[in-house]
Design a protein around this motif. Structure first.
Motif, PDB file in Angstrom:
ATOM      1  N   LEU A   1       0.825  -1.203   0.000  1.00 39.79           N
ATOM      2  CA  LEU A   1       0.000   0.000   0.000  1.00 39.79           C
ATOM      3  C   LEU A   1       0.859   1.251   0.000  1.00 39.79           C
ATOM      4  CD1 LEU A   1      -2.988   0.952   0.209  1.00 39.79           C
ATOM      5  CD2 LEU A   1      -2.638   1.083   2.673  1.00 39.79           C
ATOM      6  N   ARG A   2       1.863   1.280   0.849  1.00 43.13           N
ATOM      7  CA  ARG A   2       2.728   2.461   0.929  1.00 43.13           C
ATOM      8  C   ARG A   2       3.489   2.667  -0.375  1.00 43.13           C
ATOM      9  NH1 ARG A   2       4.121   5.745   4.757  1.00 43.13           N
ATOM     10  NH2 ARG A   2       3.030   4.475   6.293  1.00 43.13           N
ATOM     11  N   LEU A   3       3.989   1.590  -0.962  1.00 37.51           N
ATOM     12  CA  LEU A   3       4.727   1.716  -2.223  1.00 37.51           C
ATOM     13  C   LEU A   3       3.809   2.147  -3.359  1.00 37.51           C
ATOM     14  CD1 LEU A   3       7.030  -1.414  -1.905  1.00 37.51           C
ATOM     15  CD2 LEU A   3       7.807   0.960  -2.131  1.00 37.51           C
ATOM     16  N   PHE A   4       2.626   1.539  -3.443  1.00 37.87           N
ATOM     17  CA  PHE A   4       1.690   1.904  -4.500  1.00 37.87           C
ATOM     18  C   PHE A   4       1.277   3.367  -4.386  1.00 37.87           C
ATOM     19  CE2 PHE A   4      -0.088  -2.726  -4.723  1.00 37.87           C
ATOM     20  CZ  PHE A   4       1.099  -3.139  -5.327  1.00 37.87           C
ATOM     21  N   ALA A   5       1.116   3.854  -3.141  1.00 37.91           N
ATOM     22  CA  ALA A   5       0.665   5.232  -2.925  1.00 37.91           C
ATOM     23  C   ALA A   5       1.769   6.245  -3.198  1.00 37.91           C
ATOM     24  CB  ALA A   5       0.143   5.395  -1.503  1.00 37.91           C
ATOM     25  N   THR A   6       3.015   5.902  -2.863  1.00 39.92           N
ATOM     26  CA  THR A   6       4.105   6.863  -2.986  1.00 39.92           C
ATOM     27  C   THR A   6       4.852   6.768  -4.311  1.00 39.92           C
ATOM     28  OG1 THR A   6       5.596   5.326  -1.826  1.00 39.92           O
ATOM     29  CG2 THR A   6       4.446   6.980  -0.496  1.00 39.92           C
ATOM     30  N   LYS A   7       4.999   5.548  -4.852  1.00 39.77           N
ATOM     31  CA  LYS A   7       5.737   5.375  -6.103  1.00 39.77           C
ATOM     32  C   LYS A   7       4.842   5.077  -7.288  1.00 39.77           C
ATOM     33  CE  LYS A   7       9.564   3.253  -6.316  1.00 39.77           C
ATOM     34  NZ  LYS A   7      10.632   2.233  -6.316  1.00 39.77           N
ATOM     35  N   GLY A   8       3.647   4.571  -7.001  1.00 35.90           N
ATOM     36  CA  GLY A   8       2.765   4.129  -8.074  1.00 35.90           C
ATOM     37  C   GLY A   8       2.884   2.637  -8.267  1.00 35.90           C
ATOM     38  N   PHE A   9       1.814   2.013  -8.739  1.00 34.28           N
ATOM     39  CA  PHE A   9       1.791   0.570  -8.920  1.00 34.28           C
ATOM     40  C   PHE A   9       2.854   0.105  -9.912  1.00 34.28           C
ATOM     41  CE2 PHE A   9       0.196  -3.037 -11.478  1.00 34.28           C
ATOM     42  CZ  PHE A   9       0.082  -4.004 -10.484  1.00 34.28           C
ATOM     43  N   ALA A  10       2.948   0.765 -11.050  1.00 33.00           N
ATOM     44  CA  ALA A  10       3.869   0.331 -12.103  1.00 33.00           C
ATOM     45  C   ALA A  10       5.324   0.386 -11.667  1.00 33.00           C
ATOM     46  CB  ALA A  10       3.658   1.178 -13.358  1.00 33.00           C
ATOM     47  N   ALA A  11       5.673   1.371 -10.847  1.00 32.84           N
ATOM     48  CA  ALA A  11       7.065   1.550 -10.430  1.00 32.84           C
ATOM     49  C   ALA A  11       7.433   0.741  -9.189  1.00 32.84           C
ATOM     50  CB  ALA A  11       7.331   3.028 -10.165  1.00 32.84           C
ATOM     51  N   SER A  12       6.475   0.067  -8.595  1.00 31.36           N
ATOM     52  CA  SER A  12       6.738  -0.735  -7.383  1.00 31.36           C
ATOM     53  C   SER A  12       6.985  -2.190  -7.767  1.00 31.36           C
ATOM     54  CB  SER A  12       5.543  -0.644  -6.425  1.00 31.36           C
ATOM     55  OG  SER A  12       5.283   0.687  -6.064  1.00 31.36           O
ATOM     56  N   GLY A  13       8.140  -2.702  -7.392  1.00 34.13           N
ATOM     57  CA  GLY A  13       8.501  -4.066  -7.758  1.00 34.13           C
ATOM     58  C   GLY A  13       8.184  -5.082  -6.676  1.00 34.13           C
ATOM     59  N   ILE A  14       8.059  -6.332  -7.101  1.00 35.24           N
ATOM     60  CA  ILE A  14       7.800  -7.421  -6.167  1.00 35.24           C
ATOM     61  C   ILE A  14       8.907  -7.512  -5.112  1.00 35.24           C
ATOM     62  CG2 ILE A  14       7.737  -9.933  -5.962  1.00 35.24           C
ATOM     63  CD1 ILE A  14       5.128  -8.811  -6.886  1.00 35.24           C
ATOM     64  N   ARG A  15      10.151  -7.354  -5.540  1.00 33.53           N
ATOM     65  CA  ARG A  15      11.264  -7.425  -4.592  1.00 33.53           C
ATOM     66  C   ARG A  15      11.181  -6.305  -3.557  1.00 33.53           C
ATOM     67  NH1 ARG A  15      16.633  -8.898  -8.265  1.00 33.53           N
ATOM     68  NH2 ARG A  15      15.937 -10.988  -8.910  1.00 33.53           N
TER      69      ARG A  15
ATOM     70  N   SER B   1       9.079 -16.178  -0.369  1.00 37.93           N
ATOM     71  CA  SER B   1       8.053 -16.235   0.677  1.00 37.93           C
ATOM     72  C   SER B   1       6.837 -15.393   0.311  1.00 37.93           C
ATOM     73  CB  SER B   1       8.628 -15.735   2.010  1.00 37.93           C
ATOM     74  OG  SER B   1       9.670 -16.576   2.452  1.00 37.93           O
ATOM     75  N   LEU B   2       7.091 -14.282  -0.369  1.00 39.43           N
ATOM     76  CA  LEU B   2       5.994 -13.398  -0.756  1.00 39.43           C
ATOM     77  C   LEU B   2       4.975 -14.140  -1.608  1.00 39.43           C
ATOM     78  CD1 LEU B   2       4.823 -10.491  -0.830  1.00 39.43           C
ATOM     79  CD2 LEU B   2       6.181 -10.119  -2.900  1.00 39.43           C
ATOM     80  N   TYR B   3       5.454 -14.952  -2.517  1.00 39.92           N
ATOM     81  CA  TYR B   3       4.545 -15.674  -3.413  1.00 39.92           C
ATOM     82  C   TYR B   3       3.731 -16.738  -2.685  1.00 39.92           C
ATOM     83  CZ  TYR B   3       6.384 -13.390  -7.569  1.00 39.92           C
ATOM     84  OH  TYR B   3       6.700 -12.466  -8.516  1.00 39.92           O
ATOM     85  N   HIS B   4       4.137 -17.063  -1.468  1.00 39.22           N
ATOM     86  CA  HIS B   4       3.349 -17.992  -0.657  1.00 39.22           C
ATOM     87  C   HIS B   4       2.053 -17.328  -0.204  1.00 39.22           C
ATOM     88  CE1 HIS B   4       2.416 -21.117   2.277  1.00 39.22           C
ATOM     89  NE2 HIS B   4       2.303 -20.183   3.214  1.00 39.22           N
ATOM     90  N   TYR B   5       2.090 -15.988  -0.104  1.00 38.16           N
ATOM     91  CA  TYR B   5       0.942 -15.252   0.424  1.00 38.16           C
ATOM     92  C   TYR B   5       0.119 -14.533  -0.633  1.00 38.16           C
ATOM     93  CZ  TYR B   5       2.929 -15.993   5.051  1.00 38.16           C
ATOM     94  OH  TYR B   5       3.404 -16.561   6.194  1.00 38.16           O
ATOM     95  N   MET B   6       0.582 -14.458  -1.860  1.00 36.10           N
ATOM     96  CA  MET B   6      -0.144 -13.714  -2.875  1.00 36.10           C
ATOM     97  C   MET B   6       0.011 -14.370  -4.242  1.00 36.10           C
ATOM     98  SD  MET B   6       2.376 -10.461  -3.589  1.00 36.10           S
ATOM     99  CE  MET B   6       1.887 -10.278  -5.307  1.00 36.10           C
ATOM    100  N   GLY B   7      -0.826 -13.952  -5.168  1.00 32.83           N
ATOM    101  CA  GLY B   7      -0.714 -14.436  -6.533  1.00 32.83           C
ATOM    102  C   GLY B   7       0.215 -13.519  -7.309  1.00 32.83           C
ATOM    103  N   THR B   8      -0.348 -12.558  -8.029  1.00 33.63           N
ATOM    104  CA  THR B   8       0.448 -11.586  -8.756  1.00 33.63           C
ATOM    105  C   THR B   8       0.373 -10.228  -8.067  1.00 33.63           C
ATOM    106  OG1 THR B   8      -1.396 -10.869 -10.147  1.00 33.63           O
ATOM    107  CG2 THR B   8      -0.131 -12.790 -10.897  1.00 33.63           C
ATOM    108  N   LYS B   9       1.193  -9.307  -8.527  1.00 33.78           N
ATOM    109  CA  LYS B   9       1.155  -7.952  -7.980  1.00 33.78           C
ATOM    110  C   LYS B   9      -0.213  -7.314  -8.261  1.00 33.78           C
ATOM    111  CE  LYS B   9       3.447  -4.516  -9.913  1.00 33.78           C
ATOM    112  NZ  LYS B   9       4.448  -3.494 -10.315  1.00 33.78           N
TER     113      LYS B   9
END
Length: 237
Positions: free
Chosen positions: A30-44, A56-64
Motif C-alpha cells: 500500500l505504501r509503495l503503490f501510494a508513494t511510487k505508483g503501482f507500475a514503479a513498485s517491484g515485487i522485490r 516467501s511473498l509468493y506464498h501469500y499472494m498471486g500476482t502484484k
C-alpha cells in the motif's frame, strides 16, 4: 499450497495487526503503490519492505495485480458499508449529502494511503480485474447519485447537471488525502463540516427560500461519522 492474500480482510498497517505477515505485505504494498505508483513498485521491493524473501511473498499472494485488486476492493467495500450506515435514519437529501461528505473526508483523512491508491490506480487495472473494482466503486458512487437526484426531485437541490455535481464533489473530497495533516489548525471534524457546507453550496441547497448549511440542518456532530469510519475499519483487524 499457496495461501493467497486475496480474500483476506487485512489490508493496511492502519487496520490490521502489524505482527501478521499478511499485514506487513499489505501495508508495504500500500505504501509503495501510494508513494511510487503501482507500475514503479517491484515485487522485490514489496518483499523487502515486508521483511520477507521474494519466494516467501509468493506464498501469500498471486500476482502484484492480484494484490492491488485486493487492496482496492476491500477498501471500496468499506466505503460502501460506511456510506450506507451514515445514511441510516436520515430522510432529508441535504442531511444525506452532508453525511456522505463527512464520511468521505474522514476516510481520506484517516486512511490517506488507501485513498490515494483508490483514486489513482484504477488506470493500472485491465479486464476482469478492473471490472471487479469498478463494480464496487459504482456501488459507492450510486449513494451520491441517488442523494443528489432525490434532492433535485424534491426541489431542495438546484443543479442543472447532477452527474457533474457528483464528480465535482467526489474530486473535492478525494483531495483531502493529499494535504490533510492532523496536527494542523483544523481538526478533521471541522474540515468535514466545512466541506459539507461547500457541498451544499455547490448543489444550491435551499428550503423555503433559505440556503442550507450544516448549522441550519441541526445535524449530529461530525464525530459521529468519524467514529463510524474508525469502527468499520477496526472491524477488519
Amino acid at each position: 499450497m499457496r495461501r493467497a492474500l486475496t480474500g483476506s480482510k487485512n489490508t493496511s498497517s492502519t487496520t490490521v495487526s502489524p505482527e501478521s505477515t499478511e499485514a506487513r505485505i499489505a501495508s508495504s504494498a500500500l505504501r509503495l503503490f501510494a508513494t511510487k505508483g503501482f507500475a514503479a513498485s517491484g515485487i522485490r521491493e514489496i518483499a523487502s519492505a515486508a521483511g520477507i524473501t521474494t519466494a516467501s511473498l509468493y506464498h501469500y499472494m498471486g500476482t502484484k495485480e492480484d494484490l492491488l485488486v485486493h487492496l482496492m476492493r476491500t477498501s471500496l467495500e468499506r466505503f460502501v458499508t460506511v456510506g450506507r450506515q451514515s445514511l441510516e435514519g436520515l430522510t432529508s437529501p441535504a442531511e444525506c449529502l452532508a453525511a456522505l461528505v463527512r464520511i468521505h473526508v474522514a476516510t481520506e483523512g484517516l486512511h490517506p494511503l488507501m485513498s490515494i491508491v483508490n483514486d489513482s490506480e484504477v488506470r493500472s487495472l485491465i479486464g476482469a480485474s478492473k471490472d471487479a473494482v469498478m463494480r464496487v466503486r459504482d456501488e459507492y458512487e450510486a449513494l451520491w447519485s441517488q442523494t443528489i437526484k432525490s434532492g433535485v426531485e424534491q426541489g431542495i437541490f438546484h443543479v442543472a447537471e447532477p452527474s457533474l455535481a457528483r464528480l465535482a464533489l467526489l474530486e473535492m473530497c478525494n483531495g483531502v488525502a493529499h494535504w490533510y495533516v492532523a496536527e494542523e489548525r483544523l481538526a478533521l471534524g471541522e474540515v468535514s463540516d466545512h466541506f459539507a457546507d461547500m457541498a451544499l453550496a455547490l448543489v444550491d441547497a435551499q428550503s423555503d427560500g433559505k440556503r442550507l448549511a450544516v448549522s441550519t440542518l441541526g445535524m449530529r456532530p461530525a464525530s459521529f461519522e468519524i467514529g463510524l469510519v474508525q469502527r468499520i475499519y477496526s472491524e477488519y483487524k
